[in-house]
Scaffold this active site. Structure first.
Site, short mmCIF file in Angstrom:
data_model
loop_
_atom_site.label_atom_id
_atom_site.label_comp_id
_atom_site.label_asym_id
_atom_site.label_seq_id
_atom_site.Cartn_x
_atom_site.Cartn_y
_atom_site.Cartn_z
N HIS A 121 98.02 43.00 48.58
CA HIS A 121 98.29 44.44 48.52
C HIS A 121 96.94 45.17 48.48
O HIS A 121 95.96 44.64 47.95
CB HIS A 121 99.07 44.70 47.23
CG HIS A 121 99.61 46.08 47.07
ND1 HIS A 121 98.84 47.16 46.68
CD2 HIS A 121 100.87 46.57 47.22
CE1 HIS A 121 99.61 48.24 46.59
NE2 HIS A 121 100.84 47.91 46.92
N ASP A 198 97.77 38.67 40.56
CA ASP A 198 98.51 39.92 40.68
C ASP A 198 99.99 39.57 40.58
O ASP A 198 100.59 39.08 41.54
CB ASP A 198 98.16 40.59 42.02
CG ASP A 198 99.04 41.79 42.32
OD1 ASP A 198 99.93 42.11 41.50
OD2 ASP A 198 98.85 42.40 43.39
N GLN A 201 104.98 41.35 41.70
CA GLN A 201 106.28 40.97 42.25
C GLN A 201 106.81 39.70 41.62
O GLN A 201 107.95 39.29 41.91
CB GLN A 201 106.16 40.78 43.78
CG GLN A 201 105.72 42.02 44.52
CD GLN A 201 106.73 43.16 44.42
OE1 GLN A 201 107.88 42.98 44.02
NE2 GLN A 201 106.30 44.35 44.78
N LYS A 224 108.21 47.95 38.07
CA LYS A 224 108.86 46.93 38.93
C LYS A 224 109.68 45.96 38.09
O LYS A 224 110.41 45.14 38.62
CB LYS A 224 107.81 46.19 39.75
CG LYS A 224 107.06 47.16 40.66
CD LYS A 224 106.21 46.46 41.67
CE LYS A 224 105.19 47.40 42.25
NZ LYS A 224 105.48 47.79 43.62
N CYS A 361 101.49 48.82 52.06
CA CYS A 361 100.16 48.75 51.45
C CYS A 361 99.53 47.38 51.67
O CYS A 361 98.88 46.83 50.76
CB CYS A 361 100.19 49.07 49.95
SG CYS A 361 100.76 50.73 49.61
N1 PMP Z 1 100.33 44.37 43.91
C1 PMP Z 1 101.52 44.13 44.47
C2 PMP Z 1 101.83 42.75 44.97
C3 PMP Z 1 102.46 45.15 44.59
O1 PMP Z 1 103.66 44.92 45.15
C4 PMP Z 1 102.14 46.44 44.11
C5 PMP Z 1 103.11 47.60 44.24
N2 PMP Z 1 103.69 47.72 45.50
C6 PMP Z 1 100.89 46.64 43.52
C7 PMP Z 1 100.02 45.58 43.42
C8 PMP Z 1 100.48 47.96 42.94
O2 PMP Z 1 101.35 48.32 41.91
P1 PMP Z 1 101.32 49.81 41.31
O3 PMP Z 1 101.40 50.73 42.46
O4 PMP Z 1 102.53 49.85 40.42
O5 PMP Z 1 100.04 49.92 40.54
#
Ligand code: PMP
Length: 403
Positions: A121, A198, A201, A224, A361
């Site tokens: 991401h 990270d 998910q 999430k 993203c």
């Molecule tokens: N890493 C991953 C794998 C994600 O799916 C996301 C959110 N789509 C993020 C980081 C960033 O999370 P946040 O926008 O809640 O900070």
């Protein structure tokens, strides 16, 4: 559909924002909130509200106890050795930025290398680019296997003693592929690198124990995990957090302040300048209780069955190309031949099916897949076979409309 949901979760009634007949398949973006979380937030503002850590009156002392209880709950949930290893942040993005600034400030120098993967991401790419640029370090990108997993054989071959940090997604937000964290940790540590996972998910769909995984940092976002937005978690090993300088200055992060010299509090307070998201922490506590009461192994099995059903049914539609591995965790990305994913999303929306369409993203991953965007269905505890049927019927309609 041949894969049966043997013990389907039947919890959709806990989610007041999911009306009957609406297939919410965008949990990887953000999860809907169960009643206990909404109630905890309402109670936090409507009954027990006060600041934390400062007040001398009973209400504030009680709120401080509740806020710190949330931290201990997170520590237990993640298998952390101590609640002092839990830093409350705004979300995974802020957690990664914190490490990329504070850890990198003292541990990264010119010529060092950072290993990321092709599927990260943007939140796990850009902070490292900024950190690397500051000191003159370089970034390497681990490729993926043909079925969309981080290729740890390639990572092992790429890693050298110049690598000081590895940062990888536990579960891909696009492909749902699950990282073998044990092996990733082992190969990172073998060259002396630290490893950040990270877990955005992963935490909503897999049991996670940071002590057993033996990683160095782990981040996730509350929203999430069926909790509120604006609160997330950075877990870091105590000895690493201890050596990190603060990043934001202000109240709550200090030991003593004078114009001559300021000293800092120990972690986690050192990294929590200012009044925190008090009620967010209470909501996150309630979310963890909710998820734990169902059981993450059950949630994982439930979502795995939904994924298997969805993949099998979508595979039966000629023009659909499935992305990612068959055993993906709760997330199915796909492309419909000749149709832009935004059109897929719009037509599905007309059928009351909410999916995500876009680059998620993860533009470098899109480039590797040779697409601009994908359609993505992602599942949560509230989804059932009827949502898969609605999705598949909707995709069939897309193919009819586009001939
Ligand atoms: N890493 C991953 C794998 C994600 O799916 C996301 C959110 N789509 C993020 C980081 C960033 O999370 P946040 O926008 O809640 O900070």
């Amino acid at each position: 559909m041949s894969t049966v949901l043997e013990r389907p979760l039947d919890v959709v009634a806990d989610f007041p924002a999911i009306p009957a007949g609406w297939a919410y398949l965008d949990t990887a973006a953000t999860a809907q909130k169960p009643k206990p979380v909404i109630d905890a937030i309402a109670r936090g503002y409507g009954e027990t509200y006060a600041t934390v850590h400062r007040g001398v009156y009973a209400r504030s002392a009680d709120m401080t106890i509740a806020y710190e209880a949330a931290r201990r709950r997170v520590a237990a949930f993640l298998g952390a050795a101590s609640a002092d290893e839990i830093v409350f942040v705004r979300g995974a993005t802020e957690g990664i930025n914190l490490v990329a600034q504070c850890w990198a400030a003292t541990q990264l120098k010119a010529g060092d290398r950072i290993l990321l993967s092709q599927l990260e991401h943007h939140a796990n790419i850009v902070p490292w680019q900024m950190a690397a640029q500051r000191v003159g370090a370089a970034i390497d990108v681990c490729p993926l296997t043909a079925d969309g997993r981080i290729d740890l054989d390639a990572a092992e071959a790429m890693l050298t003693p110049a690598h000081k940090l590895v940062s990888l997604a536990h579960v891909s937000n696009v492909l749902g592929s699950i990282l073998d964290v044990h092996r990733a940790v082992e190969i990172a540590h073998r060259v002396g690198a630290k490893i950040l996972i990270d877990g955005c998910q992963a935490v909503p769909r897999l049991p996670v124990d940071v002590t057993a995984l033996n990683c160095d940092f782990y981040v996730f976002s509350g929203h999430k995990l069926y909790g509120p937005t604006g609160i997330g978690v950075l877990w870091g090993r105590a000895e690493l957090l201890d050596r990190m300088p603060p990043w934001q200055g202000g109240g709550a992060m200090i030991d003593r302040v004078s114009f001559e010299r300021t000293t800092y509090a120990a972690p986690p307070a050192r990294f929590e300048a200012g009044t925190p998201h008090i009620v967010g922490a209470l909501g996150l506590h309630a979310a963890i209780d909710y998820v734990d009461a169902i059981g993450l192994s059950r949630i994982h099995a439930h979502e795995a069955a939904l994924v298997a059903n969805a993949r099998e049914a979508l595979r039966g539609i000629n023009s659909v190309r499935l992305l990612g591995p068959d055993d993906s965790a709760g997330i199915v990305s796909f492309a419909v031949g000749g149709v832009h994913p935004h059109d897929v999303g719009t037509i599905l929306d007309e059928a009351h099916v909410a999916i995500r369409a876009g680059h998620h993203c993860a533009q470098p991953l899109m480039a590797a897949l040779g697409v601009e965007a994908t359609a993505r269905a992602s599942f949560g505890v509230y989804n059932g076979p009827q949502d898969i049927e609605a999705l598949v019927d909707g995709v069939r309609r897309v193919t009819r409309i586009f001939g």
